[in-house]
Design a protein around this motif. Structure first.
Motif, short mmCIF file in Angstrom:
data_model
loop_
_atom_site.label_atom_id
_atom_site.label_comp_id
_atom_site.label_asym_id
_atom_site.label_seq_id
_atom_site.Cartn_x
_atom_site.Cartn_y
_atom_site.Cartn_z
N SER A 1 48.75 24.58 28.23
CA SER A 1 47.61 23.87 27.64
C SER A 1 47.45 22.49 28.25
N GLN A 2 48.57 21.81 28.46
CA GLN A 2 48.51 20.49 29.08
C GLN A 2 48.01 20.58 30.51
N ALA A 3 48.39 21.65 31.22
CA ALA A 3 47.92 21.84 32.59
C ALA A 3 46.41 22.08 32.62
N ILE A 4 45.87 22.80 31.63
CA ILE A 4 44.42 22.97 31.54
C ILE A 4 43.74 21.62 31.38
N THR A 5 44.25 20.83 30.45
CA THR A 5 43.68 19.50 30.22
C THR A 5 43.74 18.66 31.49
N ALA A 6 44.88 18.71 32.19
CA ALA A 6 45.03 17.92 33.42
C ALA A 6 44.06 18.38 34.49
N ALA A 7 43.90 19.70 34.64
CA ALA A 7 42.99 20.22 35.67
C ALA A 7 41.55 19.83 35.38
N LEU A 8 41.17 19.87 34.10
CA LEU A 8 39.80 19.52 33.74
C LEU A 8 39.54 18.02 33.86
N ALA A 9 40.60 17.23 33.99
CA ALA A 9 40.45 15.78 34.19
C ALA A 9 40.68 15.38 35.65
#
Length: 240
Positions: free
Chosen positions: A142-150
């Protein structure tokens, strides 16, 4: 507009769905990759991922550790909005072992974010067999998704409505939790009592080390599809 379905995935969020690649026909895409670094939500230490994506640059092979990967670092991203697939590797593994899959999907019009799970990878086994690993891996994705979208290089090219997870072995377990499945520890204990010779699943007799009591299984509503490969699913029953 017609769209090309590149992989079949099973969603636990309401039936069978598919994550689609970019519109067909499309030009021949090469593959670029971008290294990502962000904080592990379990202990705020740095964790890493590599994002593979469609590119319009020339073909190139890059040595990444022991692997020769058909991708070029920070190559130009192809114009478009692409579905994003998160890749979760198996216990004590590395996502680069699946680099052929990641690059093949990138050529078909996907962004593939391959996460290296802290505490459970080929260099670091410190969380293996623990509750923090079982529940922490999904939180890391989930944190990786957030990081990729940022990520400024990637976010303009990601279709935020088409996000899925590819899970291999323990990564399949991770994907199931992200989709809302609830692990049943007693189910694993019973299995290991009946089949103690299963060294892969029962080295600790079906018991996990309770190193954290503040973690719970967390689904991620941004995930709409799963692709499971040899998933570790002993803790999940039909009604999880």
């Amino acid at each position: 507009m017609m769209r090309l379905c590149a992989v079949l995935v099973l969603s636990l969020l309401g039936g069978v769905v598919s994550v689609h690649a970019a519109p067909a026909p499309h030009p021949h895409w090469s593959v670029g990759f971008h290294r990502m670094s962000f904080l592990d939500p379990l202990d705020a230490q740095p964790m890493k991922a590599i994002a593979f994506y469609p590119s319009t640059d020339a073909e190139r092979t890059t040595a990444l550790g022991a692997y020769h990967v058909a991708a070029s670092e920070d190559a130009k991203v192809a114009i478009g909005r692409f579905p994003m697939l998160m890749l979760s590797h198996g216990n004590t593994g590395t996502p680069l072992a699946l680099h052929d899959l990641a690059t093949a999907l990138a050529r078909k019009g996907f962004v593939v974010v391959a996460v290296l799970h802290p505490g459970d990878n080929y260099k670091d086994h410190s969380r293996l067999g623990t509750v923090s690993n079982l529940y922490g891996r999904p939180i890391q994705i989930s944190q990786a998704i957030t990081a990729a979208l940022a990520e400024p290089m990637l976010s303009p090219f990601v279709d935020i409505d088409q996000i899925g997870v590819i899970g291999y072995s323990a990564g399949g377990e991770t994907a199931l939790i992200l989709a809302g499945a609830k692990p049943d520890f007693e189910r694993l204990r019973r299995y290991c009592q009946e089949r103690p010779e299963d060294r892969d699943a029962c080295t600790t007799k079906g018991e996990l080390v309770v190193d954290r009591d503040d973690l719970q299984p967390q689904a991620d509503p941004r995930i709409h599809a799963l692709m499971l490969m040899a998933p570790l699913s002993l803790m999940f029953g039909r009604h999880t």
